[in-house]
Structure formats: C-alpha cells, structure tokens
Write a protein that holds these residues in place. Structure first.
Motif, PDB file in Angstrom:
ATOM      1  N   SER A 143     -46.368 -24.393  40.360  1.00  0.00           N
ATOM      2  CA  SER A 143     -47.598 -25.110  40.700  1.00  0.00           C
ATOM      3  C   SER A 143     -47.344 -26.580  40.975  1.00  0.00           C
ATOM      4  CB  SER A 143     -48.618 -24.969  39.559  1.00  0.00           C
ATOM      5  OG  SER A 143     -48.090 -25.510  38.350  1.00  0.00           O
ATOM      6  N   VAL A 144     -46.078 -26.996  40.959  1.00  0.00           N
ATOM      7  CA  VAL A 144     -45.736 -28.393  41.228  1.00  0.00           C
ATOM      8  C   VAL A 144     -46.037 -28.713  42.694  1.00  0.00           C
ATOM      9  CG1 VAL A 144     -43.910 -30.120  41.236  1.00  0.00           C
ATOM     10  CG2 VAL A 144     -43.961 -28.373  39.449  1.00  0.00           C
ATOM     11  N   GLY A 145     -46.884 -29.691  42.914  1.00  0.00           N
ATOM     12  CA  GLY A 145     -47.326 -30.038  44.262  1.00  0.00           C
ATOM     13  C   GLY A 145     -48.794 -29.769  44.472  1.00  0.00           C
ATOM     14  N   LEU A 146     -49.387 -29.015  43.544  1.00  0.00           N
ATOM     15  CA  LEU A 146     -50.814 -28.722  43.650  1.00  0.00           C
ATOM     16  C   LEU A 146     -51.646 -29.995  43.560  1.00  0.00           C
ATOM     17  CD1 LEU A 146     -52.695 -26.262  43.973  1.00  0.00           C
ATOM     18  CD2 LEU A 146     -52.815 -26.130  41.479  1.00  0.00           C
ATOM     19  N   ASP A 147     -51.082 -31.014  42.889  1.00  0.00           N
ATOM     20  CA  ASP A 147     -51.789 -32.287  42.745  1.00  0.00           C
ATOM     21  C   ASP A 147     -51.699 -33.159  43.988  1.00  0.00           C
ATOM     22  OD1 ASP A 147     -49.133 -33.048  42.680  1.00  0.00           O
ATOM     23  OD2 ASP A 147     -49.200 -33.903  40.659  1.00  0.00           O
ATOM     24  N   GLY A 148     -50.904 -32.722  44.993  1.00  0.00           N
ATOM     25  CA  GLY A 148     -50.764 -33.488  46.219  1.00  0.00           C
ATOM     26  C   GLY A 148     -49.818 -34.658  46.117  1.00  0.00           C
ATOM     27  N   ARG A 149     -49.147 -34.805  44.980  1.00  0.00           N
ATOM     28  CA  ARG A 149     -48.261 -35.959  44.775  1.00  0.00           C
ATOM     29  C   ARG A 149     -46.832 -35.570  44.401  1.00  0.00           C
ATOM     30  NH1 ARG A 149     -52.881 -37.012  41.943  1.00  0.00           N
ATOM     31  NH2 ARG A 149     -51.834 -36.593  39.956  1.00  0.00           N
ATOM     32  N   SER A 150     -46.683 -34.525  43.607  1.00  0.00           N
ATOM     33  CA  SER A 150     -45.372 -34.180  43.064  1.00  0.00           C
ATOM     34  C   SER A 150     -44.654 -33.145  43.922  1.00  0.00           C
ATOM     35  CB  SER A 150     -45.516 -33.664  41.632  1.00  0.00           C
ATOM     36  OG  SER A 150     -46.467 -32.621  41.580  1.00  0.00           O
ATOM     37  N   SER A 151     -43.336 -33.042  43.695  1.00  0.00           N
ATOM     38  CA  SER A 151     -42.514 -32.077  44.425  1.00  0.00           C
ATOM     39  C   SER A 151     -41.531 -31.433  43.459  1.00  0.00           C
ATOM     40  CB  SER A 151     -41.750 -32.762  45.556  1.00  0.00           C
ATOM     41  OG  SER A 151     -40.923 -31.825  46.239  1.00  0.00           O
ATOM     42  N   PRO A 152     -41.237 -30.140  43.608  1.00  0.00           N
ATOM     43  CA  PRO A 152     -40.327 -29.464  42.682  1.00  0.00           C
ATOM     44  C   PRO A 152     -38.851 -29.731  42.946  1.00  0.00           C
ATOM     45  CG  PRO A 152     -41.040 -27.936  44.348  1.00  0.00           C
ATOM     46  CD  PRO A 152     -41.789 -29.208  44.607  1.00  0.00           C
ATOM     47  N   LEU A 153     -38.542 -30.417  44.048  1.00  0.00           N
ATOM     48  CA  LEU A 153     -37.140 -30.625  44.420  1.00  0.00           C
ATOM     49  C   LEU A 153     -37.018 -31.930  45.192  1.00  0.00           C
ATOM     50  CD1 LEU A 153     -34.439 -28.906  44.260  1.00  0.00           C
ATOM     51  CD2 LEU A 153     -34.872 -28.329  46.653  1.00  0.00           C
ATOM     52  N   GLU A 154     -35.925 -32.650  44.945  1.00  0.00           N
ATOM     53  CA  GLU A 154     -35.693 -33.897  45.650  1.00  0.00           C
ATOM     54  C   GLU A 154     -35.480 -33.638  47.144  1.00  0.00           C
ATOM     55  OE1 GLU A 154     -34.066 -32.793  43.097  1.00  0.00           O
ATOM     56  OE2 GLU A 154     -34.102 -34.275  41.465  1.00  0.00           O
ATOM     57  N   ALA A 155     -36.041 -34.490  47.974  1.00  0.00           N
ATOM     58  CA  ALA A 155     -36.007 -34.297  49.425  1.00  0.00           C
ATOM     59  C   ALA A 155     -34.581 -34.211  49.957  1.00  0.00           C
ATOM     60  CB  ALA A 155     -36.766 -35.418  50.118  1.00  0.00           C
ATOM     61  N   GLU A 156     -33.670 -34.987  49.392  1.00  0.00           N
ATOM     62  CA  GLU A 156     -32.311 -35.023  49.925  1.00  0.00           C
ATOM     63  C   GLU A 156     -31.552 -33.710  49.730  1.00  0.00           C
ATOM     64  OE1 GLU A 156     -32.377 -37.317  45.949  1.00  0.00           O
ATOM     65  OE2 GLU A 156     -33.593 -37.151  47.772  1.00  0.00           O
ATOM     66  N   ARG A 157     -32.081 -32.816  48.914  1.00  0.00           N
ATOM     67  CA  ARG A 157     -31.418 -31.528  48.706  1.00  0.00           C
ATOM     68  C   ARG A 157     -31.830 -30.494  49.751  1.00  0.00           C
ATOM     69  NH1 ARG A 157     -31.278 -30.416  42.136  1.00  0.00           N
ATOM     70  NH2 ARG A 157     -30.080 -32.278  41.589  1.00  0.00           N
ATOM     71  N   ILE A 158     -32.807 -30.801  50.585  1.00  0.00           N
ATOM     72  CA  ILE A 158     -33.313 -29.841  51.568  1.00  0.00           C
ATOM     73  C   ILE A 158     -32.529 -29.975  52.866  1.00  0.00           C
ATOM     74  CG2 ILE A 158     -35.332 -29.066  52.856  1.00  0.00           C
ATOM     75  CD1 ILE A 158     -37.060 -30.284  50.625  1.00  0.00           C
ATOM     76  N   ALA A 159     -31.931 -28.873  53.306  1.00  0.00           N
ATOM     77  CA  ALA A 159     -31.107 -28.881  54.509  1.00  0.00           C
ATOM     78  C   ALA A 159     -31.914 -28.432  55.726  1.00  0.00           C
ATOM     79  CB  ALA A 159     -29.903 -27.971  54.320  1.00  0.00           C
ATOM     80  N   PRO A 160     -31.547 -28.914  56.918  1.00  0.00           N
ATOM     81  CA  PRO A 160     -32.314 -28.586  58.136  1.00  0.00           C
ATOM     82  C   PRO A 160     -32.319 -27.114  58.504  1.00  0.00           C
ATOM     83  CG  PRO A 160     -30.896 -30.501  58.487  1.00  0.00           C
ATOM     84  CD  PRO A 160     -30.500 -29.903  57.175  1.00  0.00           C
ATOM     85  N   HIS A 161     -31.312 -26.347  58.074  1.00  0.00           N
ATOM     86  CA  HIS A 161     -31.218 -24.946  58.492  1.00  0.00           C
ATOM     87  C   HIS A 161     -32.153 -24.029  57.705  1.00  0.00           C
ATOM     88  CE1 HIS A 161     -28.537 -24.993  54.957  1.00  0.00           C
ATOM     89  NE2 HIS A 161     -28.892 -23.717  54.824  1.00  0.00           N
ATOM     90  N   LEU A 162     -32.809 -24.543  56.676  1.00  0.00           N
ATOM     91  CA  LEU A 162     -33.599 -23.715  55.773  1.00  0.00           C
ATOM     92  C   LEU A 162     -34.972 -23.344  56.336  1.00  0.00           C
ATOM     93  CD1 LEU A 162     -32.924 -25.629  52.442  1.00  0.00           C
ATOM     94  CD2 LEU A 162     -32.346 -23.232  52.841  1.00  0.00           C
ATOM     95  N   LEU A 163     -35.466 -22.182  55.920  1.00  0.00           N
ATOM     96  CA  LEU A 163     -36.886 -21.886  55.986  1.00  0.00           C
ATOM     97  C   LEU A 163     -37.424 -22.170  54.595  1.00  0.00           C
ATOM     98  CD1 LEU A 163     -39.539 -20.805  57.122  1.00  0.00           C
ATOM     99  CD2 LEU A 163     -38.735 -18.487  56.628  1.00  0.00           C
ATOM    100  N   VAL A 164     -38.335 -23.133  54.506  1.00  0.00           N
ATOM    101  CA  VAL A 164     -38.860 -23.582  53.218  1.00  0.00           C
ATOM    102  C   VAL A 164     -40.295 -23.078  53.074  1.00  0.00           C
ATOM    103  CG1 VAL A 164     -39.415 -25.582  51.782  1.00  0.00           C
ATOM    104  CG2 VAL A 164     -37.385 -25.618  53.254  1.00  0.00           C
TER     105      VAL A 164
END
Length: 281
Positions: free
Chosen positions: A199-220
């Motif tokens: 449910s992390v992100g339901l508040d519109g502010r938080s994220s469950p994972l740091e942005a720098e860990r997300i790679a361009p090839h992923l389907l998120v």
C-alpha cells in the motif's frame, strides 16, 4: 436501489468499485447498488455475518482483511485456498458464504493487456500481504522463471512463498530479500517485471523503491490504481508502466459474474472506473 453488495476494508473511501460495479448492475437492468463498508477489526466478524441475510449477494474484500476473512467463511474456491486470501465473497441461496480470489486471474489478464508475459520471466514482487499472495500464485501458475519477494519482514514473505509452492506443481527459482538488503538492486536489474503489491504510495507521496533502482527495460506494475510516485519515477527512468486500474476492473468483472451469473460488461465497467478515477483527481 438495493444495497446487496459492497466493499469491506479500511480505508475504502478511495475506491472506484462502486462506480463500475453499479454501472454493471444497471447495464443488466438490476436494481443493486454497490456500497462502501468501512470496517474496523472489531467490526469484521459482524460485517461478514451480515452478508448471510436474505437479499444480499456478497462483498469484495480489500486491505487489510483478505486473509482475516478466511475463517469467517463456509467454503473457499481452489485459488483462495491456495493463497489463503479472499477478495470476493458470494452469498449462496442457503445463506452460506463462499470465498473466492479473483485477484489472481485479474492480475494475469491485466498484465498481458499491458504487453507483459510472465512465462519464463524473472520477477520482483514488493510485498507479502493478501494482494502479493495472489500475484505470486498467478506468476507461479503462469510459468515465471524466478520470483524475488522483497518485504520488510522476510519471514512473512518466506511463509507466503511456502504456501504458494505447496499449492502448485511448479518450481520456479525463489528468493526472499529484506527491503533494505543490498541484493535488491541486483534482483531488480536482472528482472523483466517489477510489481508493487504494497500500500506504499497510496498517500500520493511515498514509494516502495528508490527511483535509481528502476531500469528502463522493466515493465513496472503498481496494484494501486493511481499515478503513484513509484510509477512516475519508473516512467522518468524510461520503463513501461501499468497502474492497478485494469486489474481492478478484471477482478471486479469476475466478481460480478460470481454474484449474478451474468456476463460482466467489461467495457462499461472500465469506462465507469476511468471516469470515477478522473473525477477524484
């Protein structure tokens, strides 16, 4: 109007389920209206018992009660038994309550609609709650090659995967990591699918994972059906994304068919869900 079905959870005020389920009832000329039933832990037993009354069709169940409702029901379908989580309750003609899990098939259908194919995929799943159980079971049954579950409490994730494996004949590679483990970055980098089932992100502010860990090839994929900070960061990193709205509609269509025995008007439901979401934002 007949308040014969609704959503049990806490909180539920954000839900667009009333809009698209009521639209489905109207499409078929039925007088039923889908309600929101905010329910505390202390109220859960009474709320579920109320579904046994004449005229009730059943309910959907959301956080945090997908596992808590299981012992309150009379029978479960095979998927709900396998994942020990229920998101749909059907009142039978004799007043007994039947628990289903439509999240599993709803997730896989939505994933494929976004161009994601779980077969032979390496997947990272964030969370180990009721929704995560459904996703993990769906990925295993669809033939995922590997699943890494990232959770604040690794023991809970290990128990979830043990339950899922015990209910299937498949044997994918499995790994459990604590949320702060350094190996999370490597697991995400080697995956094709990254799914947030918390449910992390339901508040519109938080994220469950740091942005720098997300790679361009992923389907998120985020099961939250909004433009969460997690999805915003994924797009900025060049990844493809899908929020939880399509899964919500797909699982809701399966629930509607279980309550009514009628074919769900998925296009009508999707349009109503999208409109309701736009009106909220």
């Amino acid at each position: 109007m007949i308040a014969s079905v609704g959503l049990i959870g806490d909180p539920v005020k954000h839900s667009v389920s009333p809009a698209f389920q009521t639209a489905a009832f109207r499409h078929h000329g039925l007088p039923d209206t889908y309600m929101l039933w905010p329910t505390s832990t202390q109220e859960l037993t009474t709320r579920v018992a109320g579904l046994r009354a004449d005229g009730m069709r059943g309910a959907n169940v959301t956080l945090p009660y997908k596992t808590a409702v299981v012992p309150l029901l009379d029978e479960l379908d095979g998927i709900a038994t396998a994942v020990s989580a229920v998101n749909t309750i059907v009142r039978r003609a004799d007043g007994s309550l039947y628990g289903l899990n439509t999240d599993v098939l709803g997730f896989i259908q939505a994933l494929r609609a976004a161009g994601g194919e779980p077969r032979e995929a390496d997947c990272v799943l964030l969370g180990a709650g009721g929704s995560a159980r459904a996703v993990a079971y769906g990925l295993v049954m669809a033939g995922a090659r590997s699943i890494t579950v990232v959770n604040r409490t690794p023991e809970r994730a290990e128990a979830m995967l043990a339950d899922v494996l015990a209910a299937t004949e498949f044997d994918p590679q499995l790994q459990v990591l604590a949320s702060d483990a350094p190996e999370v970055a490597q697991a995400v980098a080697g995956a094709q699918l990254l799914i947030n089932a918390t449910s992390v992100g339901l508040d519109g502010r938080s994220s469950p994972l740091e942005a720098e860990r997300i790679a361009p090839h992923l389907l998120v994929v985020d099961l939250i059906y909004r433009n969460t900070p997690f999805l915003q960061a994924a797009r900025q990193r060049g990844a493809r994304t899908q929020n939880g709205l399509e899964m919500l509609v797909q699982q809701g269509a399966l629930a509607f068919e279980a309550w009514t025995g009628l074919t769900a008007p998925i296009a009508v439901m999707r349009a109503a869900a999208q409109q309701a979401l736009e009106e909220q934002t």
